[in-house]
Structure formats: C-alpha cells, structure tokens
Design an enzyme around this catalytic site. Structure first.
Site, PDB file in Angstrom:
ATOM      1  N   SER A 142      64.571 -66.052  16.977  1.00 22.97           N
ATOM      2  CA  SER A 142      64.644 -64.658  17.427  1.00 22.97           C
ATOM      3  C   SER A 142      66.011 -64.112  17.057  1.00 22.97           C
ATOM      4  CB  SER A 142      64.445 -64.567  18.939  1.00 22.97           C
ATOM      5  OG  SER A 142      64.772 -63.272  19.423  1.00 22.97           O
ATOM      6  N   TYR A 164      66.490 -67.775  27.301  1.00 18.17           N
ATOM      7  CA  TYR A 164      65.833 -67.403  26.047  1.00 18.17           C
ATOM      8  C   TYR A 164      66.856 -67.311  24.920  1.00 18.17           C
ATOM      9  CZ  TYR A 164      62.957 -64.835  22.697  1.00 18.17           C
ATOM     10  OH  TYR A 164      62.274 -64.454  21.567  1.00 18.17           O
TER      11      TYR A 164
END
Length: 257
Positions: free
Chosen positions: A149, A163
């Site tokens: 990401s 995350y």
C-alpha cells in the site's frame, strides 16, 4: 518475441489470496483474461465460491477457501493446492486487513490481526508454496507479488498504526525475500496501490468523487489499472523486476510528501 506474448499468461497457474472481492478480484479477472488458470482464496467459503463462479465467465477459476492469517491455515491452503497442481507459476499475496483507532485507545487485537494477515501470512504462505513455485521456475521464472500500500511509503493522516507498519514491513520484506528466492528463479515484487474501490477502502467505493478530488490524476484507480500492473509483473514483461515495489496511485503518495 511478439508483443502479444510479452504480457501473455497462457498456460500459467496462479493463486490470488483475498481474491473474492476488491483488488484481489480485479487481479484475478485480469489474469483470467490473459489466459491463466486462477485459484482464488478467501476466508468466507460462500463468498469465495460465488466470486469464482462469476469469474469463470472469463476462464478457469477455482475457489479454495482458507484463512491464511495463521501458519496452519497457510499450510492447509498450500496442501490443498498441491493436491490439485504440480506447480504454481504465480502467487499473489493480497489478503489483508486494516484497523483504525486513536493512539491512546489502539488495541492489541487491532495490532495482531493486521500484522498476522498483512505481514506474517505473505511470508509463511510463500514458504509453504516454495516447492510448487520452484517446480514452475525450472522452465521459466515463477512470480510472487505482494500487495502492499502507499501507506507503507508515505504517512496517511488516518490513525491506522498497525496497517501502516504492516505495509511498510511488507515492502521491505519483498526486498529480502526477492534476494533469496531469485536463487531459485522465483521473482518477488510488490504493488503499492492507492485509492481503489473496495470493502477495505469504502471511501473510494462510496464517495468516489470526493476521494478523486484529492488525487492528482483526478480519479480513483480502475480495474484495468490494477490488472495491468499485476499482469506486467506476472508476465514475461516483468521477469527482470526483482524486489521492486510498483506504485499505482495516481500520484497521491507524491502529493503527500
């Protein structure tokens, strides 16, 4: 080599984790259109089966439900695939989770769940499938593609601590694994997506215009954008791209810096 063959996946066998929806489903659809036989895995068996049935309109797609957040689950998925195939040409480690909470309230459960699925699972599933990948690599490079990401490259203002840490770790893990597995003719790389409509990125899914206004390219990512990046890395075109992370985000991460 004809240019049409450069990006072909004809005759290749692929496994996409988290393939029942979102980015995983986009990648699976792209692989099928390029001629691959695709297995998709997801924790929810019904959703996995429904997605495979839908994707079968594009080619041979088979559901293999599994929970890869544990080492036991990764081994079970690898064993089931080994019962069906004698090699694996392409592994896409896409299954992931996110968790957001204020710093003072962030729970251990929100740390462990995300790190287990986003960082531990790609390593141990690849380890469990190493034999099948190495067998495919006897004739041409096998591929492992991690879905990271842009939050692992630049700071998102949202308080998604585990995350961000997991995706930054996955980008570095990609480099470490790539250096080792290229010895077996297995090419490891990663994709760092920006805003794509998915269950994980509900803002992009449900408020597309608002999210697109903050993206320099002026839009969120499309299925073709994600499929194209994955096909490039998975095909002959990406054979010399070792340990790299391909950013697919419409310049969002540049605007953050």
């Amino acid at each position: 080599m004809p240019m049409s063959d450069l990006f072909s996946l004809q005759g290749r066998v692929a496994l996409v984790t988290g393939g029942s929806r979102g980015i995983g489903k986009m990648i699976a659809a792209g692989f099928l259109r390029q001629g691959a036989k695709v297995y998709i895995s997801a924790r929810k068996a019904a959703a996995c089966g429904e997605a495979a049935a839908e994707l079968s309109a594009l080619g041979e797609c088979i559901a293999l439900p599994a929970d890869v957040s544990s080492v036991a689950g990764a081994h079970a998925l690898a064993a089931e695939l080994a019962r069906r195939e004698d090699r694996l040409d392409i592994l896409v480690n896409n299954a992931g989770a996110a968790w957001g909470a204020p710093f003072d309230e962030f729970p251990e459960s929100g740390w462990d769940k995300v790190l287990d699925l986003n960082l531990k699972a790609p390593f141990f599933l690849t380890q469990a499938l190493h034999g099948l990948l190495a067998r495919a690599a006897e004739s041409r490079p096998a591929k492992v593609i991690h879905i990271a990401s842009i939050d692992g490259l630049s700071v998102n203002p949202l308080e998604t601590y585990s995350y961000a840490a997991s995706k930054a770790g996955l980008i570095h893990l990609t480099k470490r694994m790539a250096l080792r597995l290229i010895e077996n003719n297995i090419v490891v790389s990663a994709i760092a997506p920006g805003a794509f409509a998915s269950e994980m990125n509900r803002a992009a899914r449900d408020h597309e215009a608002e999210v697109a206004a903050r993206i320099p390219a002026g839009r969120i990512g499309s299925e073709e954008d994600m499929a194209g990046a994955a096909i490039y890395l998975a095909s002959r075109a990406g054979d010399y791209v070792v340990g790299a992370t391909l950013v697919v985000d419409g310049a969002v991460s540049l605007a953050r810096n």
